[in-house]
Scaffold this active site. Structure first.
Site, PDB file in Angstrom:
ATOM      1  N   CYS A  91      -9.592   1.483  44.386  1.00 21.38           N
ATOM      2  CA  CYS A  91      -9.710   1.419  42.923  1.00 21.38           C
ATOM      3  C   CYS A  91      -8.566   2.218  42.273  1.00 21.38           C
ATOM      4  O   CYS A  91      -7.872   1.732  41.384  1.00 21.38           O
ATOM      5  CB  CYS A  91     -11.076   1.957  42.510  1.00 21.38           C
ATOM      6  SG  CYS A  91     -11.436   1.775  40.755  1.00 21.38           S
ATOM      7  N   CYS A  92      -8.348   3.462  42.749  1.00 23.28           N
ATOM      8  CA  CYS A  92      -7.257   4.289  42.208  1.00 23.28           C
ATOM      9  C   CYS A  92      -5.900   3.632  42.464  1.00 23.28           C
ATOM     10  O   CYS A  92      -5.007   3.708  41.630  1.00 23.28           O
ATOM     11  CB  CYS A  92      -7.266   5.681  42.850  1.00 23.28           C
ATOM     12  SG  CYS A  92      -8.353   6.866  42.061  1.00 23.28           S
ATOM     13  N   CYS A 150     -11.344   9.280  34.949  1.00 17.79           N
ATOM     14  CA  CYS A 150     -12.174   8.124  34.587  1.00 17.79           C
ATOM     15  C   CYS A 150     -13.647   8.549  34.530  1.00 17.79           C
ATOM     16  O   CYS A 150     -14.097   9.355  35.367  1.00 17.79           O
ATOM     17  CB  CYS A 150     -12.035   7.029  35.634  1.00 17.79           C
ATOM     18  SG  CYS A 150     -10.391   6.341  35.744  1.00 17.79           S
ATOM     19  N   CYS A 154     -15.989   8.626  37.654  1.00 19.26           N
ATOM     20  CA  CYS A 154     -15.619   9.557  38.723  1.00 19.26           C
ATOM     21  C   CYS A 154     -15.478  10.994  38.229  1.00 19.26           C
ATOM     22  O   CYS A 154     -14.858  11.818  38.899  1.00 19.26           O
ATOM     23  CB  CYS A 154     -14.306   9.116  39.365  1.00 19.26           C
ATOM     24  SG  CYS A 154     -14.402   7.487  40.091  1.00 19.26           S
ATOM     25  N   CYS A 159      -6.058  11.247  43.001  1.00 19.18           N
ATOM     26  CA  CYS A 159      -6.111   9.796  42.779  1.00 19.18           C
ATOM     27  C   CYS A 159      -5.024   9.050  43.548  1.00 19.18           C
ATOM     28  O   CYS A 159      -5.010   7.830  43.551  1.00 19.18           O
ATOM     29  CB  CYS A 159      -6.028   9.483  41.293  1.00 19.18           C
ATOM     30  SG  CYS A 159      -4.688  10.290  40.472  1.00 19.18           S
TER      31      CYS A 159
HETATM   32 FE1  SF4 Z   1     -11.266   3.970  39.880  1.00 18.51          FE
HETATM   33 FE2  SF4 Z   1     -12.444   6.364  39.787  1.00 18.51          FE
HETATM   34 FE3  SF4 Z   1      -9.865   6.111  40.503  1.00 18.51          FE
HETATM   35 FE4  SF4 Z   1     -10.617   5.714  37.980  1.00 18.51          FE
HETATM   36  S1  SF4 Z   1     -10.697   7.645  39.121  1.00 18.51           S
HETATM   37  S2  SF4 Z   1      -9.201   4.464  39.118  1.00 18.51           S
HETATM   38  S3  SF4 Z   1     -12.627   4.707  38.289  1.00 18.51           S
HETATM   39  S4  SF4 Z   1     -11.697   5.355  41.619  1.00 18.51           S
END
Ligand code: SF4
Length: 233
Positions: free
Chosen positions: A119-120, A202, A205, A228
């Site tokens: 995701c990151c 985010c 998280c 991240c």
């Molecule tokens: Fe995704 Fe969490 Fe990374 Fe944001 S901090 S990009 S929601 S995994």
């Protein structure tokens, strides 16, 4: 110009011999890179301090925010406030190519829960790569006391991940220095910091914590993940 592929230890040592402070570092960075340096700002407290300092050195500096689409409403409100306060800064919101809907369709709902690294990568690392495409260097608000992995950060770093120079003017600042600067200069900051969030990323998280001594606490709570992926080699 000092670039990733023309990394010059001697030149950096000679700059460091003059015992530069954070402002000397910023001035050097904008003299060296002119329009080819970007500040990647997360709009945390360090970000607000750096924006204020940068605005004193280059009123038209380029700033990017990695807009994952998952930030707290307070963060987006703060960005608007900062835009109004520093109208000549070029603040650019960079969004990932994949919408959240596409991400859920292709990788499953709430990817941050089962694969936060992916995701990151998609929502932060790749967009930063794109945001830095025309730059030779970028600025980051990393501070040494934030974590073990950040404790060896230098003012000027060879960033192998993005093949750029990474400039970190605030490495010696403490959390207290940051908050003192904000208060003395009456700068706006994210109200979530006063509600138990020492570090704000985010929303899915980032959790509030009872002990705010660890300035990175509350990020990816319950997971071994602490970064991240922007600052890992
Ligand atoms: Fe995704 Fe969490 Fe990374 Fe944001 S901090 S990009 S929601 S995994």
């Amino acid at each position: 110009m000092l670039t990733h592929d023309k990394w010059d230890e001697k030149r950096i040592a000679s700059f460091m011999n003059n015992q530069p402070d954070y402002l000397d570092v910023l001035k050097w960075a904008y003299q060296e890179y002119q329009d080819e340096i970007v500040y990647a700002c997360s709009f945390g407290v360090e970000g607000i301090v750096l924006i204020d300092l940068i605005s004193k050195v280059n009123k038209e500096a380029k700033i990017i925010f990695l807009d994952t689409g998952l930030h707290f409403p307070e963060t987006y409100e703060l960005i608007e406030e900062v835009k109004n306060r520093y109208p000549s800064l070029k603040i650019n919101m960079i969004k990932p190519k994949n919408s959240l809907e596409d991400q859920a369709k292709w990788y499953g709902e709430e990817l941050w829960k089962h694969n936060p690294n992916l995701c990151c990568h998609m929502r932060k690392v790749v967009p930063l790569q794109e945001g830095l495409a025309d730059a030779k260097a970028w600025i980051s608000g990393l501070r040494r006391e934030q974590s073990l992995s950040r404790s060896k950060t230098e003012y000027i770093n060879k960033d192998d991940k993005f093949q750029k120079i990474k400039v970190c003017p605030l490495i010696h600042w403490t959390s207290e220095d940051i908050m003192t600067y904000i208060q003395l200069n009456k700068l706006p900051y994210n109200p979530l910091h006063d509600k138990g969030y020492p570090s704000i990323g985010c929303a899915p998280c980032t959790k509030p914590v009872s002990d705010q001594k660890d300035s990175r606490a509350g990020r990816w709570a319950g997971l071994s993940k602490t970064e991240c992926g922007l600052h890992e080699s």
